[in-house]
Design a protein around this motif. Sequence first.
Motif, PDB file in Angstrom:
ATOM      1  N   GLU A  24       0.826  -1.210   0.000  1.00  0.00           N
ATOM      2  CA  GLU A  24       0.000   0.000   0.000  1.00  0.00           C
ATOM      3  C   GLU A  24       0.859   1.259   0.000  1.00  0.00           C
ATOM      4  O   GLU A  24       0.522   2.262  -0.638  1.00  0.00           O
ATOM      5  CB  GLU A  24      -0.941  -0.001   1.210  1.00  0.00           C
ATOM      6  CG  GLU A  24      -2.103  -0.971   1.108  1.00  0.00           C
ATOM      7  CD  GLU A  24      -3.037  -0.654  -0.047  1.00  0.00           C
ATOM      8  OE1 GLU A  24      -3.192   0.533  -0.413  1.00  0.00           O
ATOM      9  OE2 GLU A  24      -3.608  -1.600  -0.615  1.00  0.00           O
ATOM     10  N   GLY A  25       1.979   1.213   0.716  1.00  0.00           N
ATOM     11  CA  GLY A  25       2.880   2.366   0.718  1.00  0.00           C
ATOM     12  C   GLY A  25       3.452   2.642  -0.655  1.00  0.00           C
ATOM     13  O   GLY A  25       3.479   3.795  -1.117  1.00  0.00           O
ATOM     14  N   THR A  26       3.909   1.587  -1.324  1.00  0.00           N
ATOM     15  CA  THR A  26       4.475   1.794  -2.651  1.00  0.00           C
ATOM     16  C   THR A  26       3.395   2.162  -3.670  1.00  0.00           C
ATOM     17  O   THR A  26       3.661   2.923  -4.608  1.00  0.00           O
ATOM     18  CB  THR A  26       5.258   0.549  -3.129  1.00  0.00           C
ATOM     19  OG1 THR A  26       4.512  -0.638  -2.823  1.00  0.00           O
ATOM     20  CG2 THR A  26       6.606   0.469  -2.469  1.00  0.00           C
ATOM     21  N   ILE A  27       2.182   1.667  -3.487  1.00  0.00           N
ATOM     22  CA  ILE A  27       1.084   2.049  -4.368  1.00  0.00           C
ATOM     23  C   ILE A  27       0.815   3.552  -4.253  1.00  0.00           C
ATOM     24  O   ILE A  27       0.562   4.232  -5.257  1.00  0.00           O
ATOM     25  CB  ILE A  27      -0.191   1.237  -4.056  1.00  0.00           C
ATOM     26  CG1 ILE A  27      -0.061  -0.184  -4.618  1.00  0.00           C
ATOM     27  CG2 ILE A  27      -1.434   1.914  -4.640  1.00  0.00           C
ATOM     28  CD1 ILE A  27      -1.215  -1.098  -4.273  1.00  0.00           C
ATOM     29  N   ASP A  28       0.883   4.081  -3.042  1.00  0.00           N
ATOM     30  CA  ASP A  28       0.682   5.526  -2.853  1.00  0.00           C
ATOM     31  C   ASP A  28       1.707   6.322  -3.652  1.00  0.00           C
ATOM     32  O   ASP A  28       1.366   7.275  -4.368  1.00  0.00           O
ATOM     33  CB  ASP A  28       0.792   5.888  -1.376  1.00  0.00           C
ATOM     34  CG  ASP A  28      -0.404   5.403  -0.558  1.00  0.00           C
ATOM     35  OD1 ASP A  28      -1.429   5.032  -1.162  1.00  0.00           O
ATOM     36  OD2 ASP A  28      -0.301   5.401   0.680  1.00  0.00           O
ATOM     37  N   LEU A  29       2.982   5.940  -3.527  1.00  0.00           N
ATOM     38  CA  LEU A  29       4.047   6.660  -4.234  1.00  0.00           C
ATOM     39  C   LEU A  29       3.947   6.426  -5.738  1.00  0.00           C
ATOM     40  O   LEU A  29       4.113   7.359  -6.536  1.00  0.00           O
ATOM     41  CB  LEU A  29       5.412   6.212  -3.710  1.00  0.00           C
ATOM     42  CG  LEU A  29       6.638   6.953  -4.247  1.00  0.00           C
ATOM     43  CD1 LEU A  29       6.528   8.453  -4.019  1.00  0.00           C
ATOM     44  CD2 LEU A  29       7.913   6.407  -3.590  1.00  0.00           C
ATOM     45  N   MET A  30       3.647   5.195  -6.126  1.00  0.00           N
ATOM     46  CA  MET A  30       3.516   4.876  -7.542  1.00  0.00           C
ATOM     47  C   MET A  30       2.400   5.691  -8.196  1.00  0.00           C
ATOM     48  O   MET A  30       2.527   6.147  -9.340  1.00  0.00           O
ATOM     49  CB  MET A  30       3.227   3.390  -7.710  1.00  0.00           C
ATOM     50  CG  MET A  30       3.176   2.928  -9.152  1.00  0.00           C
ATOM     51  SD  MET A  30       4.806   2.766  -9.882  1.00  0.00           S
ATOM     52  CE  MET A  30       5.374   1.274  -9.072  1.00  0.00           C
ATOM     53  N   GLY A  31       1.302   5.869  -7.476  1.00  0.00           N
ATOM     54  CA  GLY A  31       0.192   6.641  -8.021  1.00  0.00           C
ATOM     55  C   GLY A  31       0.594   8.064  -8.348  1.00  0.00           C
ATOM     56  O   GLY A  31       0.147   8.634  -9.356  1.00  0.00           O
ATOM     57  N   MET A  32       1.437   8.652  -7.523  1.00  0.00           N
ATOM     58  CA  MET A  32       1.925  10.002  -7.784  1.00  0.00           C
ATOM     59  C   MET A  32       2.768  10.036  -9.059  1.00  0.00           C
ATOM     60  O   MET A  32       2.704  10.991  -9.836  1.00  0.00           O
ATOM     61  CB  MET A  32       2.749  10.489  -6.594  1.00  0.00           C
ATOM     62  CG  MET A  32       1.966  10.629  -5.302  1.00  0.00           C
ATOM     63  SD  MET A  32       3.044  10.949  -3.872  1.00  0.00           S
ATOM     64  CE  MET A  32       3.676  12.571  -4.292  1.00  0.00           C
ATOM     65  N   ILE A  33       3.543   8.971  -9.275  1.00  0.00           N
ATOM     66  CA  ILE A  33       4.403   8.918 -10.461  1.00  0.00           C
ATOM     67  C   ILE A  33       3.566   8.709 -11.715  1.00  0.00           C
ATOM     68  O   ILE A  33       3.784   9.366 -12.741  1.00  0.00           O
ATOM     69  CB  ILE A  33       5.456   7.802 -10.306  1.00  0.00           C
ATOM     70  CG1 ILE A  33       6.381   8.100  -9.118  1.00  0.00           C
ATOM     71  CG2 ILE A  33       6.266   7.643 -11.587  1.00  0.00           C
ATOM     72  CD1 ILE A  33       7.339   6.979  -8.771  1.00  0.00           C
ATOM     73  N   ILE A  34       2.589   7.809 -11.643  1.00  0.00           N
ATOM     74  CA  ILE A  34       1.741   7.530 -12.802  1.00  0.00           C
ATOM     75  C   ILE A  34       1.003   8.782 -13.261  1.00  0.00           C
ATOM     76  O   ILE A  34       0.843   9.037 -14.461  1.00  0.00           O
ATOM     77  CB  ILE A  34       0.749   6.396 -12.482  1.00  0.00           C
ATOM     78  CG1 ILE A  34       1.488   5.062 -12.332  1.00  0.00           C
ATOM     79  CG2 ILE A  34      -0.321   6.280 -13.567  1.00  0.00           C
ATOM     80  CD1 ILE A  34       0.618   3.920 -11.848  1.00  0.00           C
ATOM     81  N   SER A  35       0.569   9.600 -12.294  1.00  0.00           N
ATOM     82  CA  SER A  35      -0.217  10.790 -12.644  1.00  0.00           C
ATOM     83  C   SER A  35       0.598  11.858 -13.359  1.00  0.00           C
ATOM     84  O   SER A  35       0.047  12.797 -13.932  1.00  0.00           O
ATOM     85  CB  SER A  35      -0.851  11.392 -11.385  1.00  0.00           C
ATOM     86  OG  SER A  35       0.127  11.994 -10.548  1.00  0.00           O
ATOM     87  N   LEU A  36       1.923  11.727 -13.358  1.00  0.00           N
ATOM     88  CA  LEU A  36       2.788  12.716 -14.009  1.00  0.00           C
ATOM     89  C   LEU A  36       2.453  12.890 -15.485  1.00  0.00           C
ATOM     90  O   LEU A  36       2.566  13.986 -16.029  1.00  0.00           O
ATOM     91  CB  LEU A  36       4.253  12.296 -13.889  1.00  0.00           C
ATOM     92  CG  LEU A  36       5.023  12.713 -12.642  1.00  0.00           C
ATOM     93  CD1 LEU A  36       6.393  12.070 -12.649  1.00  0.00           C
ATOM     94  CD2 LEU A  36       5.138  14.222 -12.556  1.00  0.00           C
TER      95      LEU A  36
END
Length: 222
Positions: free
Chosen positions: A97-109
């Motif tokens: 879940e922690g990495t999903i949070d950070l990954m979501g920020m990257i995907i939205s770029l």
Amino acid sequence: MAGKPKLHYFNGRGRMESIRWLLAAAGIEFEEVFLETKEDFEKLCNDGALLFHQLPMVEIDGMKIVQTRAILSYIAAKHNLYGKDRNEKTLIDIYVEGTIDLMGMIISLMFQTTEGKAKQIALIIDQATTRYFPAYEKVLKDHGQDFLVGNRLSWADVHLFETILMTEELKSDVLSKFPQLQAFKTRMSNIPTIKKFLQPGSQRKPPPDDELVAKIRKMFNM
């Protein structure tokens, strides 16, 4: 004999990339069906293949599974990447879940304006280096093992490794203050199935370009 999993998505990273990573780490070959037009997407919806009219969708073991987390947890459980008991499974869920949070920020770029992208990258690096990576650094140090949970490869390790590589694309020295994560990255890079996925010519996708973003916007009326 069951056929290869079939992944339905556009020809880019997005939310399917973590699914590609997990299958690759498990040593599972898969096929991909790329959506090229709005009509391709609408056909899947009209055929009832997309329960919530959302991608990704994976055909596997006679099912058409939607929702990224459901797909990932199914693959992890099937291929012994989801811990040996309830406690390990819970830890894996927490770390994922922690990495999903950070990954979501990257995907939205990919959907940001030039100005918005610069601000978002700064936020990602700040959050990675002050919030997320320190947590995983501590877990590895306190655990004293090669992997995050139970000293065996799990979904949590694969997702963290993918997140590290994507963050390094934004700032190459982002791990400079995290020796445990640097060592973790090296270990993960040398796992044979992962090493293979990192090689040129694999089904791993590059960062999205303007052409892909334009295609996605048109496909989903964005």
